[in-house]
Write an enzyme that holds these catalytic residues in place. Structure first.
Site, PDB file in Angstrom:
ATOM      1  N   LYS A 151      -9.059  -1.509  -2.293  1.00 56.79           N
ATOM      2  CA  LYS A 151     -10.127  -1.454  -3.283  1.00 56.79           C
ATOM      3  C   LYS A 151      -9.601  -0.964  -4.630  1.00 56.79           C
ATOM      4  CE  LYS A 151     -11.637   3.052  -1.746  1.00 56.79           C
ATOM      5  NZ  LYS A 151     -12.630   3.862  -1.157  1.00 56.79           N
ATOM      6  N   CYS A 156       4.658  -2.032  -1.839  1.00 57.31           N
ATOM      7  CA  CYS A 156       5.207  -0.959  -0.992  1.00 57.31           C
ATOM      8  C   CYS A 156       5.148   0.415  -1.649  1.00 57.31           C
ATOM      9  CB  CYS A 156       6.656  -1.276  -0.608  1.00 57.31           C
ATOM     10  SG  CYS A 156       6.819  -2.728   0.415  1.00 57.31           S
TER      11      CYS A 156
END
Length: 111
Positions: free
Chosen positions: A95, A11
Site C-alpha cells: 500500500k 528488496c
C-alpha cells in the site's frame, strides 16, 4: 501439493520481509527477487536461496512464478503491476496501491 512460485519486486525493508515470509510459508517457493540495487538482490538471494534478476522484465519473462509482491516506491506501482498483469501473474501490491485513484481503477479493470 504443488508449490506456488512467488517473486518479490523491490528488496528494500518491506521487500526483504516479504521474501522472508514467503521463504517460510508451506506450499510456497520463493523463486526470485529483483531490485535496482544489485547489493540488495545479492543480500536476499544469499539469505533465502532464490534467483536474482536485474530487471522486472527479465524476472517476469524468465522466472517460474505464479505471483509477485510489488514492494517498490508507490510511484512505480502502476507500471510494475501493469507489467505483471500483462504477464498473467497474480499481483500483491504494497500500500498504497498506486499514486492516484485513476491508476488504481485502471489496475482493477485489468485484473
Amino acid at each position: 501439493m504443488e508449490q506456488l512460485g512467488v517473486a518479490v519486486i523491490g528488496c528494500g525493508a518491506w521487500g526483504y520481509h516479504h521474501a522472508r515470509v514467503y521463504s517460510e510459508l508451506p506450499g510456497v517457493r520463493l523463486e526470485a527477487v529483483t531490485d535496482l540495487d544489485p547489493r540488495r538482490v545479492q543480500r536476499v538471494t544469499e539469505r533465502f536461496n532464490c534467483k536474482g534478476y536485474s530487471s522486472v522484465e527479465r524476472l517476469l519473462d524468465e522466472a517460474d512464478v505464479d505471483a509477485v509482491s510489488i514492494c517498490t516506491p508507490t510511484v512505480t506501482h502502476f507500471e510494475i503491476a501493469s507489467l505483471a498483469l500483462t504477464a498473467r501473474k497474480h499481483v500483491l501490491v504494497e500500500k498504497p496501491m498506486t499514486d492516484n485513484v485513476a491508476e488504481a481503477e485502471k489496475l482493477i479493470k485489468r485484473s
